[in-house]
Design a protein around this motif. Structure first.
Motif, PDB file in Angstrom:
ATOM      1  N   ASN A  56       0.816  -1.226   0.000  1.00 56.58           N
ATOM      2  CA  ASN A  56       0.000   0.000   0.000  1.00 56.58           C
ATOM      3  C   ASN A  56       0.850   1.278   0.000  1.00 56.58           C
ATOM      4  OD1 ASN A  56       0.806   0.103   2.711  1.00 56.58           O
ATOM      5  ND2 ASN A  56      -1.165  -0.646   3.480  1.00 56.58           N
ATOM      6  N   LEU A  57       2.103   1.191   0.400  1.00 52.66           N
ATOM      7  CA  LEU A  57       2.992   2.352   0.323  1.00 52.66           C
ATOM      8  C   LEU A  57       3.133   2.825  -1.122  1.00 52.66           C
ATOM      9  CD1 LEU A  57       5.121   4.308   1.571  1.00 52.66           C
ATOM     10  CD2 LEU A  57       6.825   2.532   1.098  1.00 52.66           C
ATOM     11  N   ASN A  58       3.340   1.878  -2.041  1.00 48.92           N
ATOM     12  CA  ASN A  58       3.498   2.247  -3.458  1.00 48.92           C
ATOM     13  C   ASN A  58       2.225   2.891  -4.001  1.00 48.92           C
ATOM     14  OD1 ASN A  58       6.046   1.067  -3.364  1.00 48.92           O
ATOM     15  ND2 ASN A  58       5.316  -0.899  -4.130  1.00 48.92           N
ATOM     16  N   ASN A  59       1.070   2.332  -3.613  1.00 46.98           N
ATOM     17  CA  ASN A  59      -0.201   2.881  -4.086  1.00 46.98           C
ATOM     18  C   ASN A  59      -0.450   4.274  -3.518  1.00 46.98           C
ATOM     19  OD1 ASN A  59      -0.871  -0.392  -3.620  1.00 46.98           O
ATOM     20  ND2 ASN A  59      -1.413   0.454  -5.611  1.00 46.98           N
ATOM     21  N   ALA A  60      -0.107   4.464  -2.229  1.00 50.48           N
ATOM     22  CA  ALA A  60      -0.282   5.776  -1.617  1.00 50.48           C
ATOM     23  C   ALA A  60       0.653   6.803  -2.253  1.00 50.48           C
ATOM     24  CB  ALA A  60      -0.018   5.689  -0.110  1.00 50.48           C
ATOM     25  N   TYR A  61       1.851   6.365  -2.605  1.00 46.95           N
ATOM     26  CA  TYR A  61       2.855   7.272  -3.170  1.00 46.95           C
ATOM     27  C   TYR A  61       2.363   7.897  -4.468  1.00 46.95           C
ATOM     28  CZ  TYR A  61       7.460   8.920  -4.737  1.00 46.95           C
ATOM     29  OH  TYR A  61       8.510   9.698  -5.162  1.00 46.95           O
ATOM     30  N   VAL A  62       1.755   7.073  -5.360  1.00 53.00           N
ATOM     31  CA  VAL A  62       1.292   7.615  -6.653  1.00 53.00           C
ATOM     32  C   VAL A  62      -0.085   8.247  -6.537  1.00 53.00           C
ATOM     33  CG1 VAL A  62       2.690   5.985  -7.968  1.00 53.00           C
ATOM     34  CG2 VAL A  62       0.321   5.390  -7.410  1.00 53.00           C
ATOM     35  N   ALA A  63      -0.727   8.147  -5.349  1.00 54.47           N
ATOM     36  CA  ALA A  63      -2.076   8.690  -5.164  1.00 54.47           C
ATOM     37  C   ALA A  63      -2.081  10.012  -4.399  1.00 54.47           C
ATOM     38  CB  ALA A  63      -2.960   7.679  -4.430  1.00 54.47           C
ATOM     39  N   GLY A  64      -0.901  10.593  -4.149  1.00 55.14           N
ATOM     40  CA  GLY A  64      -0.873  11.899  -3.499  1.00 55.14           C
ATOM     41  C   GLY A  64       0.062  12.032  -2.325  1.00 55.14           C
ATOM     42  N   MET A  65       0.525  10.902  -1.749  1.00 52.78           N
ATOM     43  CA  MET A  65       1.436  10.984  -0.610  1.00 52.78           C
ATOM     44  C   MET A  65       2.713  11.735  -0.981  1.00 52.78           C
ATOM     45  SD  MET A  65       3.520   7.948   1.337  1.00 52.78           S
ATOM     46  CE  MET A  65       2.217   7.303   2.384  1.00 52.78           C
ATOM     47  N   LYS A  66       3.242  11.475  -2.154  1.00 55.13           N
ATOM     48  CA  LYS A  66       4.480  12.128  -2.592  1.00 55.13           C
ATOM     49  C   LYS A  66       4.360  13.649  -2.472  1.00 55.13           C
ATOM     50  CE  LYS A  66       7.478  12.476  -6.707  1.00 55.13           C
ATOM     51  NZ  LYS A  66       7.426  13.933  -6.893  1.00 55.13           N
ATOM     52  N   GLU A  67       3.279  14.170  -2.989  1.00 55.30           N
ATOM     53  CA  GLU A  67       3.083  15.608  -2.982  1.00 55.30           C
ATOM     54  C   GLU A  67       2.742  16.130  -1.588  1.00 55.30           C
ATOM     55  OE1 GLU A  67       2.801  13.973  -6.945  1.00 55.30           O
ATOM     56  OE2 GLU A  67       1.686  13.487  -5.120  1.00 55.30           O
ATOM     57  N   ASP A  68       1.882  15.408  -0.846  1.00 54.81           N
ATOM     58  CA  ASP A  68       1.437  15.866   0.471  1.00 54.81           C
ATOM     59  C   ASP A  68       2.566  15.917   1.491  1.00 54.81           C
ATOM     60  OD1 ASP A  68      -1.134  16.149  -0.474  1.00 54.81           O
ATOM     61  OD2 ASP A  68      -1.766  14.147   0.148  1.00 54.81           O
ATOM     62  N   THR A 289       9.301  -2.304  -6.403  1.00 55.35           N
ATOM     63  CA  THR A 289       9.822  -0.938  -6.395  1.00 55.35           C
ATOM     64  C   THR A 289       8.849   0.061  -7.007  1.00 55.35           C
ATOM     65  OG1 THR A 289      10.947  -1.392  -8.487  1.00 55.35           O
ATOM     66  CG2 THR A 289      12.219  -1.693  -6.466  1.00 55.35           C
ATOM     67  N   ALA A 290       7.619  -0.355  -7.244  1.00 53.00           N
ATOM     68  CA  ALA A 290       6.591   0.498  -7.848  1.00 53.00           C
ATOM     69  C   ALA A 290       6.944   0.876  -9.285  1.00 53.00           C
ATOM     70  CB  ALA A 290       6.334   1.755  -7.021  1.00 53.00           C
ATOM     71  N   SER A 291       7.799   0.089  -9.933  1.00 54.05           N
ATOM     72  CA  SER A 291       8.235   0.435 -11.289  1.00 54.05           C
ATOM     73  C   SER A 291       7.062   0.493 -12.264  1.00 54.05           C
ATOM     74  CB  SER A 291       9.274  -0.574 -11.783  1.00 54.05           C
ATOM     75  OG  SER A 291       8.769  -1.897 -11.748  1.00 54.05           O
ATOM     76  N   PHE A 292       6.126  -0.432 -12.144  1.00 57.11           N
ATOM     77  CA  PHE A 292       4.968  -0.456 -13.045  1.00 57.11           C
ATOM     78  C   PHE A 292       4.079   0.767 -12.804  1.00 57.11           C
ATOM     79  CE2 PHE A 292       0.921  -2.996 -14.295  1.00 57.11           C
ATOM     80  CZ  PHE A 292       0.974  -2.474 -15.581  1.00 57.11           C
ATOM     81  N   LEU A 293       3.782   1.052 -11.539  1.00 61.65           N
ATOM     82  CA  LEU A 293       2.942   2.207 -11.208  1.00 61.65           C
ATOM     83  C   LEU A 293       3.590   3.517 -11.642  1.00 61.65           C
ATOM     84  CD1 LEU A 293       1.779   1.154  -7.622  1.00 61.65           C
ATOM     85  CD2 LEU A 293       0.301   1.382  -9.616  1.00 61.65           C
ATOM     86  N   LEU A 294       4.883   3.633 -11.416  1.00 57.68           N
ATOM     87  CA  LEU A 294       5.578   4.863 -11.791  1.00 57.68           C
ATOM     88  C   LEU A 294       5.637   5.028 -13.309  1.00 57.68           C
ATOM     89  CD1 LEU A 294       8.469   4.750  -9.152  1.00 57.68           C
ATOM     90  CD2 LEU A 294       6.550   6.352  -9.201  1.00 57.68           C
ATOM     91  N   TYR A 302      -3.520   9.330 -17.119  1.00 53.09           N
ATOM     92  CA  TYR A 302      -4.442   8.646 -16.216  1.00 53.09           C
ATOM     93  C   TYR A 302      -4.545   9.390 -14.893  1.00 53.09           C
ATOM     94  CZ  TYR A 302      -3.620   4.796 -19.496  1.00 53.09           C
ATOM     95  OH  TYR A 302      -3.512   4.027 -20.633  1.00 53.09           O
ATOM     96  N   SER A 303      -5.721   9.324 -14.268  1.00 50.04           N
ATOM     97  CA  SER A 303      -5.937   9.893 -12.937  1.00 50.04           C
ATOM     98  C   SER A 303      -5.290   8.994 -11.887  1.00 50.04           C
ATOM     99  CB  SER A 303      -7.433  10.001 -12.663  1.00 50.04           C
ATOM    100  OG  SER A 303      -7.999   8.694 -12.550  1.00 50.04           O
ATOM    101  N   PRO A 304      -5.085   9.494 -10.632  1.00 49.56           N
ATOM    102  CA  PRO A 304      -4.520   8.638  -9.575  1.00 49.56           C
ATOM    103  C   PRO A 304      -5.314   7.345  -9.372  1.00 49.56           C
ATOM    104  CG  PRO A 304      -4.434  10.924  -8.882  1.00 49.56           C
ATOM    105  CD  PRO A 304      -5.198  10.905 -10.170  1.00 49.56           C
ATOM    106  N   GLY A 311      -2.563  -0.673 -12.279  1.00 48.20           N
ATOM    107  CA  GLY A 311      -1.467  -1.345 -11.593  1.00 48.20           C
ATOM    108  C   GLY A 311      -1.824  -2.724 -11.067  1.00 48.20           C
ATOM    109  N   THR A 312      -3.122  -3.049 -11.049  1.00 49.26           N
ATOM    110  CA  THR A 312      -3.542  -4.375 -10.574  1.00 49.26           C
ATOM    111  C   THR A 312      -3.426  -5.445 -11.654  1.00 49.26           C
ATOM    112  OG1 THR A 312      -5.879  -4.020 -11.173  1.00 49.26           O
ATOM    113  CG2 THR A 312      -5.187  -3.305  -8.974  1.00 49.26           C
ATOM    114  N   ILE A 313      -3.110  -5.060 -12.883  1.00 58.18           N
ATOM    115  CA  ILE A 313      -3.011  -6.045 -13.972  1.00 58.18           C
ATOM    116  C   ILE A 313      -1.952  -7.102 -13.656  1.00 58.18           C
ATOM    117  CG2 ILE A 313      -2.352  -6.376 -16.386  1.00 58.18           C
ATOM    118  CD1 ILE A 313      -3.529  -3.599 -16.963  1.00 58.18           C
ATOM    119  N   SER A 314      -0.763  -6.659 -13.286  1.00 62.12           N
ATOM    120  CA  SER A 314       0.338  -7.605 -13.036  1.00 62.12           C
ATOM    121  C   SER A 314       0.053  -8.566 -11.890  1.00 62.12           C
ATOM    122  CB  SER A 314       1.638  -6.840 -12.778  1.00 62.12           C
ATOM    123  OG  SER A 314       2.069  -6.207 -13.950  1.00 62.12           O
TER     124      SER A 314
END
Length: 496
Positions: A56-68, A289-294, A302-304, A311-314
């Protein structure tokens, strides 16, 4: 009195799919079904929540945590490394205590505690605070994977483990997939509710899922034959389990002593297994490493919420890969060929990611194949479980130590090969994983032929060594098994 020892069960034609062996009695089939009904679903549930809380860290990172939180450097890969460090250090106590503390107490207690630290992440406002929580989640998750494989090896014979382990391992893909869907839903429906961002709500939802699963474990994990959970199994179940395992060379009782450490660490077999496991872990670090999401985020279309959905495809495909590999291993391929098959597909995808300057569909294919790197895990650990069936103390120590040493290598390799600032094209990272995938195929066959030679050597010397001592009829007969060339534990044929 002789003791039959069967190291393997002959495989039937591959198209004749059988859940039980032909030599299983009615009582044994009833016991296997009972253990299956309790252990296998719980193992999937536990691994599911483990990977919800890990990914969930990777998902949170691309969903706004990085910016917040103002992350603008390599904070993501550093947080991933701190989780790994917690997991590695957390395994050290379990090298010794797994044969002392009943598993049905150990695993649920750790589950509940990692759920608590998952919850605390919703309130973070700094890198340092989040780093502390990620370390503690890693610490309490540390025991789960080796402990569950130890339980599998305590109830099932060698040829029965991979397919159960495969079902167990689907929890990894399901957890990663679920974390993405939870974050997508939170981004869509909970953003701004009670003044909190959607990624904070995700941590609350994850904890609400995790803690009840941990509590459930006290009542459904069967423990081991030596330390059973009486909520699940009765005396007759234990007697049937002892008989079916002992006649196939399993030793059920043993406490970890420091003498076992020396014997294990001086064994060439142990270091062959460790090397193979290190390559397995590092051949798949690109998926953590969140490579796919990044990469999806870098497409800027795409939206967050949609990024997390795609990202759930893999991991969704990874569920199918795992089942294919594990059932194939048990039923017709065997572990060496199953590991080779998985590694070859992982390597194929990594070739496209390493080249990178290929059409976009080829990159989608490369990311879609990355969970082949995980599909072989239960095959490999089932192989190790069977190899060490004659020594429960060495088995528990080895399962934890190979996991500890292998995972510890992934505490620093992502820092060198997957720095977040190089996303999404990790030149060093994908080529490193490709090299590990190819080397894993080589070492799998080294391990295979080494163990085959070991087995032939054991047969030529003596398959079963008997030591019998009777003192005026009152002392039990002592039998010592020699399996794969090693003297195992002592079984006492005492009617009591």
């Amino acid at each position: 009195m002789t003791m039959p020892v069967a190291t393997t069960i002959p495989r039937d034609r591959w198209w004749k799919v059988k859940w039980f062996s032909d030599d299983d009695t009615k009582e044994e089939r009833r016991l296997i079904t009972k253990i299956d009904m309790f252990l296998v679903p719980y193992s999937v549930l536990g691994y599911w929540v483990k990977y919800i809380d890990q990914s969930n860290l990777n998902n949170a990172y691309v969903a706004g945590m990085k910016e917040d939180l103002g992350f603008d450097g390599n904070e993501l890969v550093q947080l991933q490394t701190l989780f790994t460090l917690g997991s590695v250090l957390g395994q050290i106590p379990f090298l010794f205590i797994m044969t002392y503390i009943p598993i049905q107490w150990l695993i649920p207690a750790c589950d509940i505690l990692w759920g608590v630290f998952t919850l605390l992440q919703y309130r973070v406002h700094s890198y340092a605070e989040l780093a502390a929580y990620r370390f503690m989640i890693g610490w309490f998750e540390a025991a789960f994977f080796p402990a569950m494989h130890y339980v599998f090896g305590s109830w099932y014979r060698g040829h029965e483990i991979a397919r159960r382990g495969g079902i167990f391992y689907t929890g990894l893909g399901a957890g990663t997939l679920t974390a993405g869907l939870i974050q997508a839903g939170a981004s869509k429906g909970l953003e701004g509710v009670h003044g909190m961002e959607g990624w904070r709500w995700m941590y609350i939802i994850c904890a609400i899922i995790t803690i009840p699963v941990g509590i459930l474990g006290f009542f459904v994990i069967p423990g081991t034959v030596d330390q059973p959970n009486r909520w699940v199994v009765n005396d007759n179940d234990i007697a049937v389990a002892r008989d079916r395992l002992e006649k196939h060379g399993h030793v059920l009782h043993g406490k970890m002593k420091f003498g076992h450490v020396k014997r294990t660490l001086l064994s060439l077999r142990f270091w062959t297994v460790v090397t193979t496991d290190v390559l397995f872990w590092n051949a798949g670090i690109h998926k953590n490493t969140a490579s796919f999401l990044l990469w999806i985020k870098s497409l800027r279309r795409y939206s967050p919420a949609r990024i997390n959905e795609l990202g759930t495809i893999s991991p969704a495909l990874g569920i199918a890969y795992t089942l294919i590999a594990c059932f194939a291993s048990d039923m017709f391929l065997g572990p060496a060929w199953a590991i080779t098959f998985c590694s070859a597909f992982n390597a194929l995808g990594l070739i496209f990611l390493t080249i990178w300057t290929v059409p976009e569909p080829a990159l989608w294919f490369g990311f879609a194949t990355m969970y082949w790197s995980n599909a072989l895990s239960s095959v490999f650990h089932g192989w190790v479980n069977n190899l060490l069936r004659d020594s429960p103390e060495e088995r528990s120590f080895t399962l934890v130590l190979i996991n500890l040493l292998s995972q510890s290598s992934t505490a620093w390799t992502p820092l060198l090969t997957y720095p977040t600032v190089e996303a999404p094209r990790y030149r060093k990272g994908y080529s490193f994983c490709l090299g590990c995938a190819l080397a894993l195929i080589v070492f799998t066959w080294i391990m295979h032929y080494y163990l085959k030679r070991d087995k032939r050597s054991a047969k030529s010397d003596s398959d079963v060594e008997m030591e019998a001592r009777e003192d005026d009829g009152s002392k039990p007969v002592v039998q010592r098994l020699c399996v794969d060339g090693r003297v195992g534990g002592i079984r006492r044929d005492d009617p009591s």
